[in-house]
Design a protein around this motif. Sequence first.
Motif, PDB file in Angstrom:
ATOM      1  N   TRP A  98     -23.793 -15.128  -0.531  1.00 52.17           N
ATOM      2  CA  TRP A  98     -22.794 -15.395  -1.576  1.00 52.17           C
ATOM      3  C   TRP A  98     -21.480 -14.682  -1.271  1.00 52.17           C
ATOM      4  CZ3 TRP A  98     -20.631 -12.101  -5.381  1.00 52.17           C
ATOM      5  CH2 TRP A  98     -19.841 -12.763  -6.318  1.00 52.17           C
ATOM      6  N   LEU A  99     -21.562 -13.410  -0.890  1.00 52.91           N
ATOM      7  CA  LEU A  99     -20.345 -12.663  -0.559  1.00 52.91           C
ATOM      8  C   LEU A  99     -19.637 -13.260   0.651  1.00 52.91           C
ATOM      9  CD1 LEU A  99     -21.605  -9.010  -1.124  1.00 52.91           C
ATOM     10  CD2 LEU A  99     -19.908 -10.238  -2.515  1.00 52.91           C
ATOM     11  N   GLY A 100     -20.411 -13.709   1.632  1.00 53.71           N
ATOM     12  CA  GLY A 100     -19.825 -14.352   2.807  1.00 53.71           C
ATOM     13  C   GLY A 100     -19.103 -15.642   2.453  1.00 53.71           C
ATOM     14  N   GLU A 101     -19.728 -16.450   1.598  1.00 49.57           N
ATOM     15  CA  GLU A 101     -19.085 -17.693   1.154  1.00 49.57           C
ATOM     16  C   GLU A 101     -17.796 -17.387   0.403  1.00 49.57           C
ATOM     17  OE1 GLU A 101     -21.898 -19.884  -1.205  1.00 49.57           O
ATOM     18  OE2 GLU A 101     -23.261 -20.144   0.497  1.00 49.57           O
ATOM     19  N   ARG A 102     -17.855 -16.422  -0.487  1.00 51.94           N
ATOM     20  CA  ARG A 102     -16.697 -16.020  -1.282  1.00 51.94           C
ATOM     21  C   ARG A 102     -15.551 -15.560  -0.376  1.00 51.94           C
ATOM     22  NH1 ARG A 102     -15.015 -11.140  -3.684  1.00 51.94           N
ATOM     23  NH2 ARG A 102     -14.250 -11.354  -5.802  1.00 51.94           N
ATOM     24  N   LEU A 103     -15.892 -14.782   0.621  1.00 47.67           N
ATOM     25  CA  LEU A 103     -14.897 -14.253   1.544  1.00 47.67           C
ATOM     26  C   LEU A 103     -14.296 -15.367   2.401  1.00 47.67           C
ATOM     27  CD1 LEU A 103     -13.473 -11.789   2.785  1.00 47.67           C
ATOM     28  CD2 LEU A 103     -15.496 -11.431   4.202  1.00 47.67           C
ATOM     29  N   GLU A 104     -15.141 -16.180   2.991  1.00 46.64           N
ATOM     30  CA  GLU A 104     -14.645 -17.240   3.862  1.00 46.64           C
ATOM     31  C   GLU A 104     -13.835 -18.278   3.089  1.00 46.64           C
ATOM     32  OE1 GLU A 104     -16.161 -20.017   7.560  1.00 46.64           O
ATOM     33  OE2 GLU A 104     -17.658 -19.010   6.327  1.00 46.64           O
ATOM     34  N   GLU A 105     -14.313 -18.676   1.905  1.00 45.53           N
ATOM     35  CA  GLU A 105     -13.598 -19.670   1.100  1.00 45.53           C
ATOM     36  C   GLU A 105     -12.218 -19.186   0.668  1.00 45.53           C
ATOM     37  OE1 GLU A 105     -16.243 -20.682  -2.093  1.00 45.53           O
ATOM     38  OE2 GLU A 105     -17.571 -21.834  -0.780  1.00 45.53           O
ATOM     39  N   SER A 106     -12.035 -17.872   0.616  1.00 48.92           N
ATOM     40  CA  SER A 106     -10.734 -17.323   0.216  1.00 48.92           C
ATOM     41  C   SER A 106      -9.796 -17.126   1.408  1.00 48.92           C
ATOM     42  CB  SER A 106     -10.930 -15.978  -0.495  1.00 48.92           C
ATOM     43  OG  SER A 106     -11.328 -14.984   0.432  1.00 48.92           O
ATOM     44  N   GLY A 107     -10.192 -17.603   2.563  1.00 47.54           N
ATOM     45  CA  GLY A 107      -9.380 -17.389   3.748  1.00 47.54           C
ATOM     46  C   GLY A 107      -9.440 -15.942   4.210  1.00 47.54           C
ATOM     47  N   TRP A 108     -10.591 -15.296   3.974  1.00 50.69           N
ATOM     48  CA  TRP A 108     -10.856 -13.915   4.385  1.00 50.69           C
ATOM     49  C   TRP A 108     -10.027 -12.907   3.600  1.00 50.69           C
ATOM     50  CZ3 TRP A 108     -15.191 -14.223   6.891  1.00 50.69           C
ATOM     51  CH2 TRP A 108     -15.467 -15.392   7.600  1.00 50.69           C
ATOM     52  N   ARG A 109      -9.620 -13.271   2.380  1.00 50.02           N
ATOM     53  CA  ARG A 109      -8.800 -12.390   1.548  1.00 50.02           C
ATOM     54  C   ARG A 109      -9.610 -11.659   0.484  1.00 50.02           C
ATOM     55  NH1 ARG A 109      -3.280 -13.409   1.639  1.00 50.02           N
ATOM     56  NH2 ARG A 109      -3.099 -12.911  -0.558  1.00 50.02           N
ATOM     57  N   ARG A 110     -10.703 -12.245   0.010  1.00 47.58           N
ATOM     58  CA  ARG A 110     -11.460 -11.664  -1.109  1.00 47.58           C
ATOM     59  C   ARG A 110     -12.723 -10.973  -0.617  1.00 47.58           C
ATOM     60  NH1 ARG A 110     -12.549 -15.458  -5.868  1.00 47.58           N
ATOM     61  NH2 ARG A 110     -12.589 -13.502  -6.984  1.00 47.58           N
ATOM     62  N   GLY A 111     -12.567  -9.741  -0.213  1.00 48.43           N
ATOM     63  CA  GLY A 111     -13.728  -8.952   0.181  1.00 48.43           C
ATOM     64  C   GLY A 111     -14.291  -8.271  -1.045  1.00 48.43           C
ATOM     65  N   CYS A 112     -14.220  -6.986  -1.074  1.00 48.06           N
ATOM     66  CA  CYS A 112     -14.692  -6.222  -2.218  1.00 48.06           C
ATOM     67  C   CYS A 112     -13.512  -5.898  -3.129  1.00 48.06           C
ATOM     68  CB  CYS A 112     -15.352  -4.930  -1.748  1.00 48.06           C
ATOM     69  SG  CYS A 112     -15.860  -3.880  -3.122  1.00 48.06           S
ATOM     70  N   PRO A 113     -13.637  -6.170  -4.433  1.00 49.14           N
ATOM     71  CA  PRO A 113     -12.531  -5.891  -5.352  1.00 49.14           C
ATOM     72  C   PRO A 113     -12.363  -4.401  -5.661  1.00 49.14           C
ATOM     73  CG  PRO A 113     -14.408  -6.707  -6.579  1.00 49.14           C
ATOM     74  CD  PRO A 113     -14.764  -6.797  -5.121  1.00 49.14           C
ATOM     75  N   VAL A 114     -13.263  -3.577  -5.154  1.00 48.58           N
ATOM     76  CA  VAL A 114     -13.228  -2.147  -5.457  1.00 48.58           C
ATOM     77  C   VAL A 114     -12.784  -1.320  -4.254  1.00 48.58           C
ATOM     78  CG1 VAL A 114     -14.597  -0.191  -6.287  1.00 48.58           C
ATOM     79  CG2 VAL A 114     -15.137  -2.499  -7.087  1.00 48.58           C
ATOM     80  N   ALA A 115     -13.242  -1.694  -3.071  1.00 49.35           N
ATOM     81  CA  ALA A 115     -13.087  -0.853  -1.879  1.00 49.35           C
ATOM     82  C   ALA A 115     -11.647  -0.441  -1.595  1.00 49.35           C
ATOM     83  CB  ALA A 115     -13.684  -1.559  -0.667  1.00 49.35           C
ATOM     84  N   THR A 116     -10.733  -1.380  -1.588  1.00 54.23           N
ATOM     85  CA  THR A 116      -9.357  -1.043  -1.227  1.00 54.23           C
ATOM     86  C   THR A 116      -8.736  -0.111  -2.249  1.00 54.23           C
ATOM     87  OG1 THR A 116      -9.144  -3.174  -0.128  1.00 54.23           O
ATOM     88  CG2 THR A 116      -7.118  -2.000  -0.566  1.00 54.23           C
ATOM     89  N   VAL A 117      -8.972  -0.374  -3.519  1.00 52.71           N
ATOM     90  CA  VAL A 117      -8.438   0.504  -4.560  1.00 52.71           C
ATOM     91  C   VAL A 117      -9.043   1.893  -4.433  1.00 52.71           C
ATOM     92  CG1 VAL A 117      -8.241   0.893  -7.050  1.00 52.71           C
ATOM     93  CG2 VAL A 117      -7.903  -1.400  -6.126  1.00 52.71           C
ATOM     94  N   ALA A 118     -10.349   1.965  -4.163  1.00 53.83           N
ATOM     95  CA  ALA A 118     -11.002   3.268  -4.003  1.00 53.83           C
ATOM     96  C   ALA A 118     -10.403   4.027  -2.829  1.00 53.83           C
ATOM     97  CB  ALA A 118     -12.507   3.087  -3.812  1.00 53.83           C
ATOM     98  N   LEU A 119     -10.204   3.348  -1.721  1.00 58.32           N
ATOM     99  CA  LEU A 119      -9.633   4.008  -0.543  1.00 58.32           C
ATOM    100  C   LEU A 119      -8.203   4.479  -0.784  1.00 58.32           C
ATOM    101  CD1 LEU A 119     -10.978   1.652   2.256  1.00 58.32           C
ATOM    102  CD2 LEU A 119     -11.596   4.043   1.902  1.00 58.32           C
ATOM    103  N   GLU A 120      -7.426   3.674  -1.475  1.00 61.68           N
ATOM    104  CA  GLU A 120      -6.018   4.008  -1.683  1.00 61.68           C
ATOM    105  C   GLU A 120      -5.787   5.027  -2.796  1.00 61.68           C
ATOM    106  OE1 GLU A 120      -3.810  -0.150  -0.418  1.00 61.68           O
ATOM    107  OE2 GLU A 120      -4.397   0.116  -2.501  1.00 61.68           O
ATOM    108  N   MET A 121      -6.619   4.986  -3.847  1.00 60.86           N
ATOM    109  CA  MET A 121      -6.259   5.712  -5.065  1.00 60.86           C
ATOM    110  C   MET A 121      -7.249   6.778  -5.532  1.00 60.86           C
ATOM    111  SD  MET A 121      -3.343   4.420  -5.557  1.00 60.86           S
ATOM    112  CE  MET A 121      -2.965   5.236  -7.086  1.00 60.86           C
ATOM    113  N   ALA A 122      -8.447   6.826  -4.993  1.00 62.37           N
ATOM    114  CA  ALA A 122      -9.465   7.752  -5.513  1.00 62.37           C
ATOM    115  C   ALA A 122      -9.028   9.210  -5.437  1.00 62.37           C
ATOM    116  CB  ALA A 122     -10.790   7.559  -4.798  1.00 62.37           C
ATOM    117  N   ALA A 123      -8.238   9.556  -4.452  1.00 67.62           N
ATOM    118  CA  ALA A 123      -7.812  10.954  -4.303  1.00 67.62           C
ATOM    119  C   ALA A 123      -6.614  11.302  -5.175  1.00 67.62           C
ATOM    120  CB  ALA A 123      -7.477  11.245  -2.841  1.00 67.62           C
ATOM    121  N   THR A 124      -5.916  10.286  -5.674  1.00 67.27           N
ATOM    122  CA  THR A 124      -4.680  10.569  -6.414  1.00 67.27           C
ATOM    123  C   THR A 124      -4.677  10.125  -7.863  1.00 67.27           C
ATOM    124  OG1 THR A 124      -3.684   8.502  -5.622  1.00 67.27           O
ATOM    125  CG2 THR A 124      -3.286  10.480  -4.302  1.00 67.27           C
ATOM    126  N   SER A 125      -5.648   9.323  -8.263  1.00 65.59           N
ATOM    127  CA  SER A 125      -5.686   8.825  -9.637  1.00 65.59           C
ATOM    128  C   SER A 125      -7.094   8.978 -10.193  1.00 65.59           C
ATOM    129  CB  SER A 125      -5.250   7.355  -9.699  1.00 65.59           C
ATOM    130  OG  SER A 125      -5.478   6.824 -10.991  1.00 65.59           O
TER     131      SER A 125
END
Length: 185
Positions: free
Chosen positions: A91-118
């Motif tokens: 399901w995650l693979g379909e979701r990712l591929e159908e989005s043109g490889w744009r929709r991975g995890c909705p949490v990971a990028t925010v966690a990487l960018e903001m967990a230390a500062t917010s």
Amino acid sequence: MGQKGAETRARLLDATQELIESGGYFGAGLNQVIAASGAPRGSLYFHFPGGKDQLVGESVRRAGGEIGQAMDHLAATAASTEEFVAAVLEWLGERLEESGWRRGCPVATVALEMAATSDPLQEVCSEVYAGWESALRGMLAGRPDAGDLAVTVLALIEGALLLARAHRSREPLRSVGRRIATLLR
């Protein structure tokens, strides 16, 4: 809040979710959210008086809940834990591929960018991940290593999503699926 207000709020959250999944916290500028949602600027501050962090936090929580619901559905229809994990990865693979490889995890990028500062965004990311870990633990109930295994499986899935997005290929998800199946035996 009336129906029109609820619809405007939902459009703002939809636009933010799309922007953070494809570009992270910093890829979801307020002007971009307003443009993508078609909502008036005043509506943004009316619905999210805490500003961008509130908007992103609610969007991450909402997206995490959607993925959690999909996991619950897949868990209810799977005959085994191995089948459940395979279905989640598919399901995650379909979701990712159908989005043109744009929709991975909705949490990971925010966690990487903001967990230390917010702290508020770190808490939301932690809450969502804890919910997913709990769902995995539930599928592994009865195993003495259920907690550790749930964290391991989630970490493998998250890493596979990152690699699949980077390579624009579902092969990392398939590879991780095979390793998880071995772990679960």
